[in-house]
Design a protein around this motif. Structure first.
Motif, PDB file in Angstrom:
ATOM      1  N   TYR A   5      -1.019  -6.355  -4.371  1.00  0.00           N
ATOM      2  CA  TYR A   5      -0.504  -4.988  -4.407  1.00  0.00           C
ATOM      3  C   TYR A   5       1.020  -4.989  -4.244  1.00  0.00           C
ATOM      4  O   TYR A   5       1.740  -4.333  -4.997  1.00  0.00           O
ATOM      5  CB  TYR A   5      -1.156  -4.142  -3.318  1.00  0.00           C
ATOM      6  CG  TYR A   5      -0.511  -2.793  -3.141  1.00  0.00           C
ATOM      7  CD1 TYR A   5      -0.698  -1.791  -4.081  1.00  0.00           C
ATOM      8  CD2 TYR A   5       0.313  -2.522  -2.050  1.00  0.00           C
ATOM      9  CE1 TYR A   5      -0.089  -0.555  -3.943  1.00  0.00           C
ATOM     10  CE2 TYR A   5       0.926  -1.298  -1.896  1.00  0.00           C
ATOM     11  CZ  TYR A   5       0.716  -0.320  -2.848  1.00  0.00           C
ATOM     12  OH  TYR A   5       1.317   0.902  -2.699  1.00  0.00           O
ATOM     13  N   LEU A   6       1.508  -5.727  -3.232  1.00  0.00           N
ATOM     14  CA  LEU A   6       2.951  -5.779  -3.003  1.00  0.00           C
ATOM     15  C   LEU A   6       3.678  -6.398  -4.191  1.00  0.00           C
ATOM     16  O   LEU A   6       4.767  -5.948  -4.562  1.00  0.00           O
ATOM     17  CB  LEU A   6       3.250  -6.560  -1.723  1.00  0.00           C
ATOM     18  CG  LEU A   6       2.857  -5.855  -0.431  1.00  0.00           C
ATOM     19  CD1 LEU A   6       3.074  -6.777   0.762  1.00  0.00           C
ATOM     20  CD2 LEU A   6       3.621  -4.562  -0.256  1.00  0.00           C
ATOM     21  N   SER A   8       2.751  -6.214  -7.321  1.00  0.00           N
ATOM     22  CA  SER A   8       2.793  -5.213  -8.393  1.00  0.00           C
ATOM     23  C   SER A   8       3.826  -4.130  -8.092  1.00  0.00           C
ATOM     24  O   SER A   8       4.468  -3.615  -8.999  1.00  0.00           O
ATOM     25  CB  SER A   8       1.415  -4.597  -8.613  1.00  0.00           C
ATOM     26  OG  SER A   8       1.052  -3.758  -7.546  1.00  0.00           O
ATOM     27  N   ARG A   9       3.988  -3.784  -6.822  1.00  0.00           N
ATOM     28  CA  ARG A   9       4.990  -2.781  -6.442  1.00  0.00           C
ATOM     29  C   ARG A   9       6.404  -3.315  -6.663  1.00  0.00           C
ATOM     30  O   ARG A   9       7.285  -2.593  -7.104  1.00  0.00           O
ATOM     31  CB  ARG A   9       4.825  -2.378  -4.979  1.00  0.00           C
ATOM     32  CG  ARG A   9       3.536  -1.674  -4.644  1.00  0.00           C
ATOM     33  CD  ARG A   9       3.566  -0.239  -4.926  1.00  0.00           C
ATOM     34  NE  ARG A   9       4.636   0.377  -4.167  1.00  0.00           N
ATOM     35  CZ  ARG A   9       5.141   1.544  -4.422  1.00  0.00           C
ATOM     36  NH1 ARG A   9       4.674   2.269  -5.381  1.00  0.00           N
ATOM     37  NH2 ARG A   9       6.121   2.031  -3.712  1.00  0.00           N
ATOM     38  N   TYR A  12       8.490  -3.201 -10.183  1.00  0.00           N
ATOM     39  CA  TYR A  12       9.334  -2.075 -10.587  1.00  0.00           C
ATOM     40  C   TYR A  12      10.496  -1.836  -9.631  1.00  0.00           C
ATOM     41  O   TYR A  12      11.333  -0.993  -9.867  1.00  0.00           O
ATOM     42  CB  TYR A  12       8.497  -0.811 -10.708  1.00  0.00           C
ATOM     43  CG  TYR A  12       7.415  -0.956 -11.739  1.00  0.00           C
ATOM     44  CD1 TYR A  12       7.720  -0.936 -13.086  1.00  0.00           C
ATOM     45  CD2 TYR A  12       6.093  -1.147 -11.362  1.00  0.00           C
ATOM     46  CE1 TYR A  12       6.738  -1.096 -14.042  1.00  0.00           C
ATOM     47  CE2 TYR A  12       5.104  -1.306 -12.318  1.00  0.00           C
ATOM     48  CZ  TYR A  12       5.429  -1.278 -13.647  1.00  0.00           C
ATOM     49  OH  TYR A  12       4.464  -1.437 -14.598  1.00  0.00           O
ATOM     50  N   HIS A  13      10.520  -2.579  -8.543  1.00  0.00           N
ATOM     51  CA  HIS A  13      11.584  -2.424  -7.551  1.00  0.00           C
ATOM     52  C   HIS A  13      12.918  -2.854  -8.165  1.00  0.00           C
ATOM     53  O   HIS A  13      13.047  -3.922  -8.727  1.00  0.00           O
ATOM     54  CB  HIS A  13      11.273  -3.274  -6.316  1.00  0.00           C
ATOM     55  CG  HIS A  13      12.299  -3.136  -5.235  1.00  0.00           C
ATOM     56  ND1 HIS A  13      12.413  -1.992  -4.490  1.00  0.00           N
ATOM     57  CD2 HIS A  13      13.246  -3.978  -4.785  1.00  0.00           C
ATOM     58  CE1 HIS A  13      13.384  -2.144  -3.622  1.00  0.00           C
ATOM     59  NE2 HIS A  13      13.911  -3.344  -3.783  1.00  0.00           N
TER      60      HIS A  13
END
Length: 88
Positions: A5-6, A8-9, A12-13
């Motif tokens: 999850y992190l 995938s986040r 886009y960061h």
């Protein structure tokens, strides 16, 4: 799962430049005149003073949680009648 999850986040960061987020956070997002009036009320000197008095009186503890036997800090002061239903 959390690592995925992190990951995938973070994909886009940083895709937007710094000015984008600074501009995004500065936009005034009031839907209509009623919401605008409510926003002005919550930032008024009178409400801020009353809020501080109520939180001091209740020792900055959530009254809903206390009624259920839990102790949690409070940041929000609620109305007896929500401002949405009766602005007076």
């Amino acid at each position: 799962m959390e690592a995925d999850y992190l990951k995938s986040r973070m994909k886009y960061h940083g895709t937007h430049e710094r000015g984008y987020s600074r501009h995004y956070n500065a936009i005034n997002r009031h839907a209509n005149k009623i919401k605008d009036a409510q926003e002005k009320f919550y930032h008024s000197k009178e409400w801020q003073g009353l809020r501080r008095v109520v939180l001091d009186k209740q020792h900055y503890l959530c009254q809903y949680c206390l009624s259920e036997g839990r102790v949690k800090p409070a940041k929000i002061v609620d109305h007896c009648v929500p401002i949405t239903f009766d602005p007076s």
